[in-house]
Design a protein around this motif. Structure first.
Motif, mmCIF file in Angstrom:
data_model
loop_
_atom_site.group_PDB
_atom_site.id
_atom_site.type_symbol
_atom_site.label_atom_id
_atom_site.label_comp_id
_atom_site.label_asym_id
_atom_site.label_seq_id
_atom_site.Cartn_x
_atom_site.Cartn_y
_atom_site.Cartn_z
ATOM 1 N N LYS A 28 -20.197 1.544 -26.281
ATOM 2 C CA LYS A 28 -18.965 1.170 -25.590
ATOM 3 C C LYS A 28 -17.780 1.402 -26.523
ATOM 4 O O LYS A 28 -17.755 0.864 -27.626
ATOM 5 C CB LYS A 28 -19.033 -0.295 -25.148
ATOM 6 N N ASN A 46 -16.341 9.172 -19.121
ATOM 7 C CA ASN A 46 -16.826 8.287 -18.057
ATOM 8 C C ASN A 46 -17.232 9.037 -16.805
ATOM 9 O O ASN A 46 -17.501 8.429 -15.767
ATOM 10 C CB ASN A 46 -15.770 7.238 -17.716
ATOM 11 N N HIS A 58 -19.224 5.756 -23.751
ATOM 12 C CA HIS A 58 -18.533 5.347 -22.527
ATOM 13 C C HIS A 58 -17.269 4.588 -22.921
ATOM 14 O O HIS A 58 -17.308 3.717 -23.801
ATOM 15 C CB HIS A 58 -19.458 4.442 -21.695
ATOM 16 N N GLU A 60 -15.002 1.771 -22.453
ATOM 17 C CA GLU A 60 -15.174 0.471 -21.834
ATOM 18 C C GLU A 60 -13.853 -0.218 -21.532
ATOM 19 O O GLU A 60 -13.692 -0.843 -20.477
ATOM 20 C CB GLU A 60 -16.012 -0.425 -22.753
ATOM 21 N N VAL A 103 -16.343 -3.720 -27.685
ATOM 22 C CA VAL A 103 -16.681 -2.324 -27.946
ATOM 23 C C VAL A 103 -17.374 -2.123 -29.293
ATOM 24 O O VAL A 103 -17.347 -2.982 -30.174
ATOM 25 C CB VAL A 103 -15.419 -1.440 -27.892
#
Length: 330
Positions: A28, A46, A58, A60, A103
Motif C-alpha cells: 500500500k 490502481n 497499490h 492506498e 501505507v
C-alpha cells in the motif's frame, strides 16, 4: 552487504524474491501532493487490468498539504488531479501521520521542491521507502540533506525524471554505455525563482544526458543566454563531452543524440509516464533504488555547477569539488 557511495549509505535489497509481493498482498503506497504525476501514477498502479510489471503496488491514500501559492497549480487543476486520484480508488487523509499509518511506502509528488524535506522526513523516520519526484529540493544543500537523512535512517530513497526511462536511452544505458563517446540532449528549461535554474524543468534533459553518459563529469562551463536558453558543456572521465541545451525560446521538446564508437543514435523523446511507474513499483517491491544516490547527487551537482558557471560568466566549475563542499566525496 552494505556499502557507501559518495558518503551516502546504499540500502540493500530486503526482499529475496520479488514474487513475494503479489496482487493479493500488494504494498500500500501513499501519495503526498497533487500534480499531473499524482493522477497518472494512481491511474496506472490502481488499474484492475494492469500488466505484471505493475503488480504488487497499490495507491492506498492521498495527503495534500497546503502548497506555496507562487508555484501551486490553479484550483481547477488541483480539483481535476484530485478527481482522477479519487476515481482510481484512492482515499484522502488530512495529515501525514494518518497517511503513514495506512501505507508501506510514500511518493512525494508535491510540485515544489522547497517543502520536500519537511514531507520526506516523517516517512524516513518511520522506515517507509520514499520516491521523491523532481526536483528533490530547491538547491544542492536541500538535496544532500534529504539523501543524508535517508542514509541516517537507513531508509531507501529514489528519484528520477521520466525521461531517463525512454526506450532508446535505456537501451544505451543497459547495453552500450561503454561505447558512448559523448552525447547532446535538450529539453524545456523554464525558470522558477525559488529553485536553482535547471532543477525546475531542465532536470529532464540533464537526466537523459546522465542516462547515456553515466557519472564522472569532472568539470563544466556555461555558454548560453538566459533569455534564449542554457547551454552547458561537461567534460567527463576519458575526455568524453556531454552537452545539455535548456530551451526557453523557440519550439521546445525533448531529445538528443548519443555518439558511440560505431554509430550515432537519436535518443527519441518523451515516452510517457508508464516506464517510470514500472521502475517505481520495482523500487517499492525490492527496496533497491534503480538510480544510485551517487548518480542523483551528481546530477544535482551538475545543475548547480552550471548555475555557478553562469554567474561567473562561463568560468569552468569542477563538479567533484562542488560535491566535496557539501560533504560528499567526488
Amino acid at each position: 552487504m552494505k556499502g557507501t557511495k559518495h558518503g551516502i549509505e546504499y540500502i540493500p535489497n530486503k526482499l529475496n524474491k520479488v514474487d513475494l509481493v503479489t496482487s493479493q498482498n500488494a504494498l500500500k503506497l501513499g501519495i503526498v501532493g497533487l500534480s499531473p504525476h499524482s493522477a497518472a501514477f494512481s491511474t496506472f498502479l490502481n488499474d484492475a487490468n494492469k500488466k505484471e510489471d505493475l503488480i504488487g503496488c497499490h495507491i492506498e491514500a492521498l495527503y495534500h498539504p497546503p502548497g506555496n501559492p507562487d508555484v501551486e497549480f490553479t484550483d481547477e487543476q488541483l480539483l481535476n488531479y484530485k478527481t482522477t486520484v479519487v476515481k482510481a480508488g484512492v482515499r484522502t487523509v488530512s495529515s501525514m501521520e494518518a497517511l503513514l499509518e495506512l501505507v508501506d511506502g510514500i511518493l512525494i509528488e508535491t510540485n515544489d521542491g522547497r517543502p520536500h524535506m519537511k514531507q520526506v522526513l516523517p516517512a524516513l523516520k518511520a522506515g517507509k521507502p520514499v520516491f521523491v519526484d523532481k526536483p528533490v529540493a530547491e538547491d544542492l544543500r536541500g538535496v544532500v540533506d534529504i539523501y543524508q537523512a535517508a542514509s541516517s535512517y537507513k531508509t531507501p530513497i529514489f528519484s528520477s525524471s521520466s525521461l531517463r526511462y525512454g526506450s532508446l536511452p535505456q537501451e544505451i544505458n543497459t547495453t552500450k554505455k561503454n561505447k558512448v563517446l559523448g552525447a547532446n540532449t535538450y529539453s524545456p528549461a523554464p525558470l522558477e525563482p525559488g529553485h536553482t535554474d535547471l532543477y525546475w524543468y531542465g532536470i529532464h534533459g540533464v537526466e537523459m544526458l546522465y542516462t547515456v553518459m553515466g557519472t564522472g563529469c569532472r568539470e563544466l562551463w556555461y555558454t548560453g543566454d538566459p533569455k534564449i536558453g542554457d547551454v552547458v558543456t561537461g567534460r567527463w572521465n576519458n575526455d568524453r563531452i556531454g552537452v545539455f541545451r535548456g530551451q526557453r525560446k523557440g519550439r521546445s521538446g525533448y531529445g538528443g543524440t548519443a555518439f558511440l564508437n560505431d554509430e550515432t543514435l537519436d535518443l527519441g523523446g518523451f515516452d510517457g509516464y508508464r516506464p517510470l511507474v514500472v521502475q517505481i513499483a520495482q523500487f517499492f517491491r525490492t527496496n533497491t533504488p534503480p538510480v544510485s544516490p551517487q548518480e542523483t547527487l551528481e546530477i544535482y551537482a551538475f545543475m548547480t555547477a552550471a548555475h555557478h558557471s553562469k554567474l561567473k560568466g562561463g568560468k569552468r566549475v569542477h563538479v567533484p569539488n562542488l560535491l566535496k563542499e557539501f560533504g560528499i566525496d567526488g
